[in-house]
Scaffold this active site. Structure first.
Site, short mmCIF file in Angstrom:
data_model
loop_
_atom_site.label_atom_id
_atom_site.label_comp_id
_atom_site.label_asym_id
_atom_site.label_seq_id
_atom_site.Cartn_x
_atom_site.Cartn_y
_atom_site.Cartn_z
N ASP A 20 0.87 -1.21 -0.13
CA ASP A 20 -0.13 -0.09 0.05
C ASP A 20 0.82 1.31 0.07
OD1 ASP A 20 -2.20 1.38 -0.21
OD2 ASP A 20 -2.62 1.44 2.00
N ASN A 80 -10.97 -2.39 -5.59
CA ASN A 80 -10.15 -1.37 -6.47
C ASN A 80 -10.80 -1.44 -7.81
OD1 ASN A 80 -6.97 -2.76 -5.17
ND2 ASN A 80 -8.29 -1.13 -4.52
C1 IPE Z 1 -5.28 -2.67 -0.45
O1 IPE Z 1 -4.90 -1.42 -0.60
C2 IPE Z 1 -5.24 -3.32 -1.84
C3 IPE Z 1 -3.89 -3.59 -2.41
C4 IPE Z 1 -2.98 -3.26 -2.01
C5 IPE Z 1 -4.02 -4.35 -3.80
P1 IPE Z 1 -6.17 -0.37 -0.81
O2 IPE Z 1 -5.40 0.86 -0.84
O3 IPE Z 1 -7.02 -0.76 -1.84
O4 IPE Z 1 -6.73 -0.59 0.77
P2 IPE Z 1 -7.82 0.46 1.41
O5 IPE Z 1 -8.91 1.16 0.75
O6 IPE Z 1 -6.74 1.70 2.14
O7 IPE Z 1 -8.37 -0.30 2.77
C1 IPE Z 2 -1.35 0.32 -3.49
O1 IPE Z 2 -1.14 1.69 -3.51
C2 IPE Z 2 -1.68 -0.61 -4.70
C3 IPE Z 2 -3.12 -0.81 -5.37
C4 IPE Z 2 -3.79 -0.72 -4.18
C5 IPE Z 2 -3.16 -1.43 -6.63
P1 IPE Z 2 -2.45 2.68 -3.38
O2 IPE Z 2 -2.76 2.73 -4.68
O3 IPE Z 2 -3.56 2.03 -2.75
O4 IPE Z 2 -1.52 3.89 -2.92
P2 IPE Z 2 -2.40 4.77 -1.81
O5 IPE Z 2 -2.67 4.12 -0.54
O6 IPE Z 2 -3.50 5.67 -2.49
O7 IPE Z 2 -1.27 5.75 -1.54
MG MG Z 3 -4.02 2.37 -0.62
#
Ligand code: IPE
Ligand code: IPE
Ligand code: MG
Length: 249
Positions: free
Chosen positions: A29, A77
């Site tokens: 994340d 997502n």
């Molecule tokens: C979890 O991260 C999913 C992945 C890393 C693929 P998210 O960014 O989607 O999770 P939330 O929204 O902070 O819970």
């Molecule tokens: C995790 O990084 C990758 C995926 C969920 C694909 P994020 O895209 O959630 O990055 P933040 O949490 O918005 O910084």
């Molecule tokens: Mg995230």
């Protein structure tokens, strides 16, 4: 782009080889925040995230950790802007195509878990190809959770079991933990011992709900693209300092 030299190639001497986690799971994340802090579009963070994942995979191999699972895309997502979703799907496909040779050379067995049938067709083909070609590799088991949701996984397992009951193949009394486990996407992969989540969020976000029952959880405020071997070293030191009781005394 400058290539960072790989340090910590050997298992650091303050880690006990006999007490390493046998399976590490990561919630990668913070890619978006990493990019935003530098004034880049979010997709740059995702690109850098791939480099961080590649190095963690190598690191697990170098240090003797036999299984790594990474959360690449959750069932939730899809709710992101179409542009970002499309970029990610294309990125996964491109990276798979580009890295297949390297995975063969490094003896990586790749496997995808999640509702793969809902992914773009060309990505599904690349996924199938990479799984087939690396099926006999045994250096490290690398699992990528793509269009993965823990709840969705449990629901589809229940549905399959219910069908078997309906067909009279099994009785409701025969349904037990082992049977449910055998219907999960992760069948054959032992549950993670250690879950690492980057960028500080203290939640599981629908990742491996069943499998995480007794995982040790480590959260770091480091954003995913900055997660490197020295950070992983810290996570493993922390893990080795824990007492895993599994409900006993
Ligand atoms: C979890 O991260 C999913 C992945 C890393 C693929 P998210 O960014 O989607 O999770 P939330 O929204 O902070 O819970
Ligand atoms: C995790 O990084 C990758 C995926 C969920 C694909 P994020 O895209 O959630 O990055 P933040 O949490 O918005 O910084
Ligand atoms: Mg995230």
């Amino acid at each position: 782009m400058t290539v960072k030299p790989i340090v910590l190639q050997e298992l650091p001497s303050d880690l006990d080889k006999s007490r390493l986690p046998q399976h590490v799971a990561v919630i990668m994340d913070g890619n978006g925040r990493w990019a935003a802090r530098r004034g880049f579009p979010r997709i740059v963070g995702h690109q850098r995230g791939v480099d961080a994942l590649k190095d963690l995979l190598r690191c697990c191999r170098d240090w003797g950790i036999p299984a790594l699972t990474a959360y690449a895309f959750s069932t939730e997502n899809w709710g992101r802007p179409l542009e970002e979703v499309e970029f990610l799907m294309t990125l996964f496909e491109r990276v798979l195509r580009r890295e297949l040779k390297e995975m063969m050379r490094e003896d990586v067995k790749i496997r995808f878990v999640g509702n793969l049938a809902a992914l773009p067709h060309s990505l599904q083909q690349e996924i199938a190809r990479s799984m087939q070609e690396t099926a006999a590799n045994s250096g490290i088991q690398f699992t990528v959770a793509t269009n993965y949701g823990g709840r969705q996984e449990i629901v589809q397992a229940c549905r399959e079991i219910a069908k078997k009951v309906q067909q009279g193949l099994i009785s409701p009394e025969e349904v037990d933990e082992a049977m449910l486990e055998n219907h999960l996407y992760t069948v054959g992969i032992p549950s993670p011992d250690l879950l690492v989540r980057t960028s500080g969020e203290m939640r599981i976000s629908n990742f491996l709900l069943w499998q995480m029952a007794y995982a040790e959880i480590y959260v770091t405020s480091t954003l995913w693209p900055d997660f490197d071997r020295s950070q992983f070293h810290e996570a493993l030191k922390d893990y080795q300092g824990r007492e895993r009781r599994f409900g006993k005394l």
